[in-house]
Every structure is written in C-alpha cells, then in structure tokens.
Design a protein around this motif. Sequence first.
Motif, short mmCIF file in Angstrom:
data_model
loop_
_atom_site.label_atom_id
_atom_site.label_comp_id
_atom_site.label_asym_id
_atom_site.label_seq_id
_atom_site.Cartn_x
_atom_site.Cartn_y
_atom_site.Cartn_z
N LEU A 191 -6.02 2.14 -14.50
CA LEU A 191 -4.65 2.65 -14.45
C LEU A 191 -4.49 3.63 -13.31
O LEU A 191 -3.53 3.59 -12.55
CB LEU A 191 -4.30 3.32 -15.79
N ASP A 192 -5.48 4.51 -13.18
CA ASP A 192 -5.39 5.54 -12.16
C ASP A 192 -5.39 4.93 -10.77
O ASP A 192 -4.63 5.33 -9.90
CB ASP A 192 -6.56 6.51 -12.34
N LYS A 193 -6.25 3.92 -10.55
CA LYS A 193 -6.35 3.32 -9.23
C LYS A 193 -5.10 2.52 -8.87
O LYS A 193 -4.73 2.41 -7.71
CB LYS A 193 -7.55 2.36 -9.20
N ILE A 194 -4.49 1.95 -9.88
CA ILE A 194 -3.48 0.93 -9.60
C ILE A 194 -2.07 1.45 -9.82
O ILE A 194 -1.10 0.82 -9.45
CB ILE A 194 -3.76 -0.29 -10.51
N ARG A 195 -1.97 2.66 -10.39
CA ARG A 195 -0.68 3.18 -10.82
C ARG A 195 0.34 3.18 -9.69
O ARG A 195 1.47 2.75 -9.84
CB ARG A 195 -0.87 4.59 -11.37
N PHE A 196 -0.12 3.63 -8.53
CA PHE A 196 0.80 3.72 -7.39
C PHE A 196 1.36 2.35 -7.02
O PHE A 196 2.40 2.24 -6.42
CB PHE A 196 0.08 4.33 -6.18
N TRP A 197 0.63 1.34 -7.45
CA TRP A 197 0.92 0.02 -6.93
C TRP A 197 1.84 -0.78 -7.85
O TRP A 197 2.66 -1.56 -7.40
CB TRP A 197 -0.42 -0.69 -6.74
N THR A 198 1.72 -0.57 -9.18
CA THR A 198 2.48 -1.41 -10.11
C THR A 198 3.97 -1.12 -10.14
O THR A 198 4.74 -1.89 -10.67
CB THR A 198 1.96 -1.27 -11.57
N ALA A 199 4.39 0.05 -9.60
CA ALA A 199 5.79 0.43 -9.74
C ALA A 199 6.72 -0.39 -8.86
O ALA A 199 7.92 -0.43 -9.08
CB ALA A 199 5.96 1.91 -9.43
N GLY A 200 6.19 -1.09 -7.85
CA GLY A 200 7.05 -1.79 -6.92
C GLY A 200 7.64 -0.80 -5.94
O GLY A 200 8.82 -0.49 -5.96
N SER A 201 6.78 -0.25 -5.10
CA SER A 201 7.21 0.83 -4.23
C SER A 201 6.54 0.70 -2.87
O SER A 201 5.48 0.08 -2.74
CB SER A 201 6.82 2.16 -4.87
N LEU A 202 7.18 1.29 -1.87
CA LEU A 202 6.58 1.27 -0.53
C LEU A 202 5.87 2.59 -0.22
O LEU A 202 5.27 2.74 0.83
CB LEU A 202 7.66 1.03 0.53
N ALA A 203 5.95 3.53 -1.16
CA ALA A 203 5.38 4.85 -0.89
C ALA A 203 3.86 4.77 -0.79
O ALA A 203 3.22 4.05 -1.54
CB ALA A 203 5.78 5.81 -2.00
N GLY A 204 3.32 5.50 0.18
CA GLY A 204 1.87 5.64 0.26
C GLY A 204 1.12 4.40 0.73
O GLY A 204 -0.08 4.32 0.58
N ARG A 205 1.83 3.42 1.27
CA ARG A 205 1.11 2.27 1.81
C ARG A 205 0.52 2.69 3.15
O ARG A 205 1.22 3.19 4.02
CB ARG A 205 2.04 1.08 2.01
N GLU A 206 -0.78 2.45 3.31
CA GLU A 206 -1.41 2.87 4.55
C GLU A 206 -1.61 1.69 5.49
O GLU A 206 -1.61 0.54 5.07
CB GLU A 206 -2.74 3.57 4.25
N MET A 207 -1.80 2.05 6.77
CA MET A 207 -1.86 1.03 7.81
C MET A 207 -2.87 -0.08 7.53
O MET A 207 -2.53 -1.26 7.71
CB MET A 207 -2.14 1.70 9.16
N PRO A 208 -4.10 0.23 7.07
CA PRO A 208 -5.06 -0.86 6.87
C PRO A 208 -4.55 -1.93 5.90
O PRO A 208 -4.67 -3.13 6.17
CB PRO A 208 -6.28 -0.14 6.29
N LEU A 209 -3.93 -1.49 4.79
CA LEU A 209 -3.43 -2.45 3.81
C LEU A 209 -2.32 -3.31 4.43
O LEU A 209 -2.29 -4.52 4.26
CB LEU A 209 -2.89 -1.72 2.58
N VAL A 210 -1.44 -2.64 5.20
CA VAL A 210 -0.35 -3.37 5.85
C VAL A 210 -0.92 -4.43 6.79
O VAL A 210 -0.53 -5.59 6.77
CB VAL A 210 0.57 -2.41 6.62
#
Lengths: 347, 357
Positions: A191-210
Amino acid sequence: MTAQAKPISKNTTRILGSRALLLPGLVIGIILLILCLLWSITLGAADINTQTVYDALFAFDETSFQHLIIQTVRLPRVLAGVIVGAALAVSGAIMQGLTRNPLADSGILGINSGAAFAVVMAVFLLGNPPLSTYAFFGFIGAGVAAILVYALGSMGRGGTTPLKLTLAGVILSAFVSAFTTAILLGDQETLDKIRFWTAGSLAGREMPLVLQTAPYILVGLFGSLVISRQITTISLGEDVAKGLGQNTAWVRGIAAIMVILLAGGAVALAGPIGFVGLIVPHVVRFIVGVDYRWVVPYSAVLGAILVTVADVGARIIIRPQELPVGVMMAFVGAPFFIWLARWKVKR
Amino acid sequence: MAAQHELKSTWITIRPRWLSFRLDKRVPKIAVLILAFTFITLVFSISYGEYDISPYEVVRTILNINQDHPDYANYKLVVHTFRLPRIVLAFLVGAALATSGTLMQGITRNPLADPYLIGVSGGASLAAVTIIVWVRDVPIGVLPWAAFVGAGLTALAIYTLAWKGGKSTPIRLILIGIALESVLGAVTTVMLLFGNINDVQQAYVWLSGSVYGRNWEHVKALGSWMVVFIPAAFLLARQLNTLGLGDDTAKGLGLRVEWQRGLLMLISVALAAAAVAVAGTIGFVGLVAPHIARRLVGPLHEGLLPVSALFGGALLVLADLIGRWAIAPSELPVGIVTAMIGAPYFLYLFYRNRNQQ
C-alpha cells in the motif's frame, strides 16, 4: 438488451467542412497544446515566469534553483500528462471505432482496473520490481481485461451492444478492484509503495518512469496512425469492411494490441484515469468527421490538451493542496457520459 | 417458467379480512433451512477468532446457561460484546440489502438492478462520509437519516436523468446510475482529501463495506429502520406482483402505478440507505440474493421477499466469516468478499441471459 448505437459513421456534421482546413487545424491544435504546457509549467508553489521556463528548457543552468524545479519536477509532470492524454484518447477512439460503441473508454470497459490490478499484484508478489516493469505488468493486466470484457460483451445474439460492454466492464472492474483492495488492505508495505500511484494522478512522476513508458505509447500512437485507414473501414460495419476486401480479423487483432499498448502504458504511468478516451473522440469526430486518419492525430493532440488542462485545474482549484487528475476527469466526464447515454444510445 | 411452476406447486392461502396472501408451500421449508444454516454459520463465526471458543460453549453462552464455567466472564465478554453484535448486524444488513434489491428488481422489471449498481449506495455513502468527516462524533442514529437523504436524492436524480419521452428505460437507468456513481465517488474522494487523517482512515475501511467493530448501537440504529420498512415491503408484495405484469396491465387491474412505484422505491431506498449507514457500501448482495431466492421459490413476491431477505442475511454472515478467516490476522472487509463472490455470479447471469432482450 439489444440497444444499438446510432452508427457513428452517419454523423456527417463537422466543423472543419473542407479537407484543406484539416492540416492547419491540427497545427493550431499543437500550438495550443504547447501554450497549455508552458502555462502548466509556470504554475506551482513557486511561480516561475515564461522567460525562465524557456531558459530552463533550452539553456539549462545547473546552479539555478528554478531551473532545477522545472527540469526535475514540472517537466516530467507535463510530459506525463501529454503522453497519458494522447494515449487514452487514441485508445478510446480506436475502441469506439472497433466496437461501434459510443460509450467505449478504457476506464469504463475495465481495462484500467485490469492494468492497475496487475501492477499492484506485481508489487505485492515481487517486492520491489524496477519501474520499467510496471508498464510490462500494466500491459498484461490491460490485455487480459480487454479480452475478457470483449468476450463477455459480445456473447449472445445481437453481438456487442453498448449496454452489454458497459456492464461487463463495470462488473469486471468491481471484481478486480475488490482483489486490488484486498491486497492493499492486507499488505501495508505494498500500500505504501503504490499509494501514490492508484489515485490516478500525475503528481510525483519522475523522469525515468516517464521515459520508460514513453516508447510503448509512441509505438501505440504510431501503429494506430498506420492502421487508421482500416479502422475507418471497420467502423462502417463488419460486413462493409469484409465486402471491401478487408481482412477484419487481422485489423481487429492489431488494433487491440495498439489499445493495450496505449491504455496499459497510460495506466502504468499515471494510474487509472477515466473518461479521457470517452470524451475526446466524440469531440474530435464533431470537428473532423469520421476519417480515422484525422481522428487519430486530432485525438492525440486534444487528449493531451484535455489532461494538461485538467491537471492545471486540479492544481489551482484548491491551492495549495491538489486534487488527483482522475477526480477532475470524473467531474467533467460523467455529465458527458450521461449526455451520451441519453442521446446516443437508442432505447 | 412461471406456468410450469404453477402446475408443480401447491399454495398456502392466508386470507384475513383486509389482505390476501398466497404463499408457495416450499417457502416455510426453505426459510427454516436457511435459518438453520445461518445459525450454524453464526455459531462457527462466533467460535472462530483470536480467542477461540468451542461451538458448544458458544451456544451455551448465547443461551446464558454456562455460568458455572471457569471462563464464563471472558466468554460472555467476547460473545455478547464483540462477536455477536457484529454478526447479528451482518445478518440484518444482508437482509435489508436483499429486500432493497428485490424491490428494485421488481419495480424496474430488470433482473440486473441492485442498489450498489444503480448508484443509490454511492449517494448514501457520500452523505455518510460527509457527516463522518465534517461533523464528526455524530450519534450513530443520525447516520441512517443522512444516508437516506443522500440515497433518495441520488435515486431521484437517476430517475429524472433517465426520463425521456415520457418513460425511463432500464438501459438508461443502469447507464446513468453508473455515471452518477463515478461522480459521487469523485466527490467522496475530495471529501476524504480534506478530512482529518484519523477520520479518513476510518472512512476508508467503512467505505469498502465492513461490520468490523460494530456494537449493539449499530444493530439498534439499523433495526429500528427495518422494523418499519421490512413489514411495509411484505404488505406491498401483491402490488409488486401486479407491477411485474407491465404498466398497462397493472393500470387495467386498478393499480395506481406511479404512486405504488414511488412508495416501493421509497422503501427500497430507505432499506439500502440504513444498511449503508451502519456498514458502508456492500455490493452484490442485493443482486445475488433475489436471484437465488427466485430460483428457490418462484417469482411471486409474497414468498420471494422473505426468502430473499433470509438468504441475503445468511450470505452476509458467511461472507463476514470468510473475510475474517481469509487473510488472518488481518481482516477483509465484508464488502470485498461479496464483490469477489457476487461479480462472478453476475457474469454468470450475464452469460445465461445473453440471448434475452
């Protein structure tokens, strides 16, 4: 349950009546997109003027704090928005053409939930998979979900109908999301690792992932453009396409792969964001008509603009906090969906 | 199917002066079977947990006849204060949702209607989350009222938006319900973003539908609504049968169609809202229970309503036990378990009805 979509192809009203206007229109769209991107980059906790943005992009100065913010925080975010918006919109356009269903969208058809489940599952089972594998699992999940929903939605007499596809998608979503929630509730670490991701958000996406997701989506976009002529034919109906000598099974297969690349990649990058793929293709068909050679590029540009603007909205409406962009899209998209359900679905 | 069913079965007719009731003879038998199953599940559910109590002692503790047992004090605490209220609540929630679903399917003549799918639960849970996060420390008795208002407004909005050309079709009802559900979900998310983190965490668990940590207060809050609305639903069973024949036929038989439909909808919404208020959004019970009940006792609502209610209760008691046992020592909210059971069932229905209109 045999609600039939009004054939999309009969809709001949379009704003750009003359073919000569199509290319300039697209160019204007791209310019508009770039302006939106600049606007988005200047907005934030620290306001940065356009001159600085320009310098940061073309004359990067490592010692400038503002340049660093732009390069590491804001640029990846807007790029993610562009990629995700284009991918979702084009995947929606192709699905609507392929299934002749005005309500098709990767969120509604459960493809986003499938991808989300696969990613959560991967993090849960593998501990800490490298970012580059997120996209891979996203594809598997998106692919399985797409096949299941299509199979369920096309069962029985009358083939695929908007209601059958939508219900199959919603139920599959509910089912899969139950498992996603079960994993997240049972395993604090995931939950902690993925929380930022499940919300459907662009916040905090870093260049490598992009950068890791971008190639798949670019392949998907390019592929969609290549088969756009065949999609136009198939959107006239299976019989017409076959009559014109098209190998429809092949086209459907390739188009499905493109949808999976696009939707799976978008979810891997931004989490589940709904309604982009629903709204944009309708607006685009209203502007350029039914020729998918133009629908695809216009969808990509308008989808990128929509997500960028929605993201700006999500950031400025309740400053200094921000909303997930997925929430913004629900506010815009649901009324649109209701309108479609009232006017574009017969019965 | 109905005709075949008429031939096979015999009826129990109850006809006092002011109402007439015809019950399929299978109904009492099946009702007793379900109750027996529920009781067995309840005993096992109470006996299972971090503090194990043997089923035998559970029964004796419930009946209060083991006061000489050395562990009596502990047993009494665990059974009467912790486990029994939650399981009783699960049963009541299941029964309320199942009744609500049965009514909704009857009113819309649509076998796929379910308070969760139609979006009514979304309205109820948004109202309840608003109260939990913004007002805080509200007495539990207030929540059902708030949920009722939220659910009622949502039902009204869905009905209005689906209305076109003098009628609302099942297809539009479902599609618009789905769309509204996503808006309500988005608003709920926004509520949660601004709440105090403790309230929010509580709201999250509550949202996925859970009977964890519920006490007798919750049972009372839901029970007082059910005491009113469940009998009301049973009394209207005959009108519901008539509605099922189609609007024109029902009108021809002297039924005030719109009025009855509105009344039944009100009961259905009230039951769903009260259930959501105490236990959060639990999906699919209202869909699955009426279906299975229909296969057991046929389509007439005099028998269908009670059997469906009992079956829904039993289903939720079982689902709660599964949720507690599956990932112990953690616990799955019962709403997750019902989705895991209910969604495949729905898809199966979908498959069976694939050739129907």
